[in-house]
Design an enzyme around this catalytic site. Structure first.
Site, mmCIF file in Angstrom:
data_model
loop_
_atom_site.group_PDB
_atom_site.id
_atom_site.type_symbol
_atom_site.label_atom_id
_atom_site.label_comp_id
_atom_site.label_asym_id
_atom_site.label_seq_id
_atom_site.Cartn_x
_atom_site.Cartn_y
_atom_site.Cartn_z
ATOM 1 C CG ASP A 54 -1.893 -1.065 1.184
ATOM 2 O OD1 ASP A 54 -2.508 -1.510 2.138
ATOM 3 O OD2 ASP A 54 -2.342 -1.556 0.036
ATOM 4 C CG LEU A 101 -13.325 -1.891 -3.312
ATOM 5 C CD1 LEU A 101 -13.759 -2.785 -2.045
ATOM 6 C CD2 LEU A 101 -14.580 -0.944 -3.571
ATOM 7 C CE LYS A 132 -10.049 -4.673 1.037
ATOM 8 N NZ LYS A 132 -9.066 -5.663 0.946
ATOM 9 N NE ARG A 153 -10.271 -7.861 -8.192
ATOM 10 C CZ ARG A 153 -11.286 -7.387 -7.328
ATOM 11 N NH1 ARG A 153 -12.192 -6.568 -7.753
ATOM 12 N NH2 ARG A 153 -11.349 -7.712 -6.054
ATOM 13 C CB CYS A 446 28.500 -11.220 -4.568
ATOM 14 S SG CYS A 446 29.697 -12.195 -5.283
#
Length: 701
Positions: A54, A101, A132, A153, A446
């Site tokens: 987020d 959303l 939720k 979805r 490295c």
């Protein structure tokens, strides 16, 4: 010579370089977001917490808000989370877009959202407050009351067909139950979330461990992984649940509110949450959010917030949606959870570009519904900044991810036995002395990139990734097996593998001494991968900073690997989406002999090193810069870009005076406004089709 190296560079040169650096910063952030979206939506195995993701997403949104010209149609901020990732399931087109959303994380952000909503609908609108559920989004289509299809979805327009698996869920009825009050509609598209109850998740993991299989990291990953099984029988054995939380396309059903719609869904036998509450005004919304923040563990499944929606469908339509989310709904996400545990050790990992990353090795602790024992610490400076010592009791924060964040030590619990972490001076895998890539870098690397075992493993594995050659069967275990057996010395040898080579590895050999089915599939997939487009070759080379977006831009501009190699650094940097940092990395990469040897091995094996242009497609857009914004019904994001490029045009990401046309679909955003301000011609989708077919003389829609 670049403006940066010229002491008396003028304002124009400095401004150009600043713009290029800004675009590179945006591109790097967007690529990082998409990488984590892929791990989350496709692999069901995120490597950062929801909270960390987020933050990255908010950084990208903030950068685009400050510089709107950066906001491209293919930016993660403009797309539903799973957009653009191919999977093994059959594509299934949603009847109506299945959006994501927008998130808010505190009361101030919620207030800002509600202010925008109230400006349109007034102060007394009714809202639904829904839990939720942290699971996998699913769309069910019923036709004449019978289940026709179930799909994930995906990108919001096209998902994965998981109908056979969804039929095994007890919560998904094969037929709707009609009544006089609610006769079933001709067509019903209903949206919901598939999840595990906490107790069921724990029982599932216990069973997996007992069988010697790795457990899932958290309930969300287990739900996604269980529903997306290739064998429906596996899904059937796992106690998945579903809750419905919305409707899509309908025929013969026109509710005036979501509250009414949920009543109908319940009557038809579909699962609807008992915890959804209809309230008046935002004060009541805030009360429900506060309530569930205190009682989030009182229910049978995990939640990570409360979804707030306008109840009246007419008001929803008035507010509309952006390209990725409705304006009439928002997800209020609770702060990630924290726990304390013992930091047993700090160890290091070596990545494919040589970056050495410390990570925390901790006493396993239950947090946010799963058991955690590892956490990234990024680099030595971060370890020092956090002030953690080996042996400390540390505070960790987790929001349902695989690897949580170490916040810091509980200093009052120290007993004097703790010790400071010392970053190794030499590579733990090959013994080479470590050093920053350049002065001032926080990361150390490295430099033995050619033969360091860790870097070799990671690079070989990377070649097969979905963003590179996308080779099924060449996973991490296979990469290790091929290298340890001496079958390959580096990634350059992959495309010349034979059955005799695979017989030298136990992994690809049957007990009878023949090549296994997986081995034959690997060879077949390697053969197919040779025909992959140029941009995938560029990604597979593991050039620092070159991800899919920069690789596409370079492949489109130059057409062949030889042309890219021959281009000057300035020519590379001038390509939109590339910039000076990536250009310098590309030029530097091709100065290394063994890098070039890999390219030549691939070339000799028949790997495609140039993109062929389809001569049957007229070059109607030669030299034109075209920006596509918003959602088009007949083109995906990539399809629109490819259509422009195939006709000689440039698919630009921002609008300027040099833009020939802007193609505006649904919810076009700021690019449309800028086109109007600059007087750039704007086309609708029909106008775009005419332009593709007939060129600039086509009638403008």
């Amino acid at each position: 010579m670049s403006a940066k190296s010229t002491p008396d560079a003028g304002p124009q040169e400095q401004a150009t370089e600043a713009e290029a650096e800004l675009r590179h910063r945006w591109q790097a952030l967007a690529d990082e977001v998409r990488d984590h979206q892929f791990r989350y939506y496709v692999r069901d195995a995120p490597v950062i917490s929801d909270a960390d993701f987020d933050k990255l997403f908010q950084q990208l949104e903030a950068l685009e808000a400050e510089h709107p010209e950066l906001r491209a149609p293919d930016s993660p901020t403009q797309l539903v989370g799973g957009a653009g990732f191919a999977t093994d399931f059959t594509p299934a087109e949603h009847l109506e877009r299945m959006l994501s959303l927008d998130d808010v994380f505190n009361v101030d952000e919620l207030t800002a959202w509600s202010s925008r909503v109230r400006a349109e609908v007034g102060d007394d609108a009714a809202y639904l407050c829904e839990l939720k559920v942290d699971g996998l989004a699913l769309a069910l289509v019923y036709r004449d009351g019978r289940l026709e299809r179930a799909a994930t979805r995906g990108d919001g327009r096209v998902g994965e067909d998981v109908t056979l698996n969804a039929r095994t869920l007890d919560d998904v009825p094969e037929r709707l139950t009609p009544s006089d009050e609610f006769p079933h509609p001709a067509v019903l598209e209903v949206r919901g979330e598939v999840f595990f109850r906490v107790a069921d998740f724990e029982a599932l993991n216990a069973g997996l461990v007992a069988e010697g299989k790795p457990p899932f990291a958290n309930p969300r990953n287990s739900a996604a992984g269980s529903l997306r099984q290739k064998n429906p029988a596996v899904t059937a054995r796992r106690p998945l649940r579903m809750v419905c939380h919305g409707i899509g396309y309908t025929e013969g059903f026109s509710p005036t509110s979501l509250h009414e719609a949920y009543g109908a869904l319940r009557a038809w036998g579909l699962p609807v949450s008992d915890h959804t509450t209809r309230v008046q005004g935002m004060d009541a919304v805030r009360e429900r959010i506060a309530y569930w923040g205190e009682h989030r563990h009182d229910i049978e499944h995990e939640i990570d917030g409360v979804v707030v929606k306008l109840d009246q469908i007419a008001l929803q339509r008035r507010l509309g949606a952006t390209s990725r989310a409705p304006r009439w709904a928002v997800a209020y996400k609770y702060p990630p959870e924290e726990a304390q545990t013992k930091l047993l050790d700090i160890r290091v990992n070596v990545g494919r570009t040589g970056r050495v990353t410390p990570f925390a090795y901790m006493e396993p602790v239950k947090v946010a519904g799963s058991t955690v024992g590892l956490a990234t610490l990024h680099n030595a400076s971060e370890v020092k900044r956090k002030g953690v010592l080996i042996g400390d009791t540390v505070v960790i924060r987790k929001a349902g991810d695989v690897i949580p964040e170490v916040l810091g030590p509980v200093v009052d619990l120290r007993d004097g036995t703790e010790r400071e972490f010392v970053m190794p001076t030499h590579c733990p895998e090959c013994g080479t002395e470590l050093a920053p890539a350049k002065e001032g870098d926080a990361d150390i690397r490295c430099p033995n990139s050619r033969t360091c075992p860790a870097q070799l493993r990671e690079r070989v594995f990377h070649v097969a990734g979905r963003g590179a050659f996308d080779i099924e069967g060449l996973g991490y275990e296979a990469a290790i097996a091929l290298l340890q057996a001496g079958v390959i010395t580096d990634e350059g040898d992959l495309f010349t593998l034979t059955e005799d080579d695979l017989l030298r590895t136990e992994l690809f050999t049957t007990k009878g001494g023949a090549v296994s089915a997986n081995g034959r599939r690997l060879l077949a997939n390697l053969g197919k991968a040779k025909a992959q487009p140029l941009w995938r070759v560029l990604v597979a080379l593991s050039i620092r900073h070159v991800g899919p977006t920069a690789a596409r831009a370079l492949a489109t501009e130059f057409g062949s690997l030889d042309a890219i190699i021959e281009a000057s650094e300035d020519q590379l940097a001038a390509v939109e989406g590339v910039g000076p940092t990536i250009a310098a990395a590309v030029k530097e990469w091709f100065t290394v002999d063994w890098h070039c040897a890999i390219v030549e091995k691939w070339r000799a094996a028949g790997v495609r090193m140039a993109d062929e242009r389809d001569a049957s497609i007229a070059r109607t857009l030669e030299g034109l810069s075209i920006v596509v914004t918003g959602s088009l019904a007949g083109f995906s994001r990539d399809e629109a870009k490819e259509a422009i490029i195939a006709r000689g045009g440039k698919a630009a990401g921002s609008v300027s005076k040099k833009t020939a046309y802007v193609v505006a679909g649904d919810s076009p955003g700021s690019k449309y406004d800028k086109a109007i301000d600059l007087g750039v011609p704007v086309l609708d989708e029909d106008g775009f089709r005419n332009l593709l077919e007939n060129g600039p003389q086509a009638p403008e829609g």
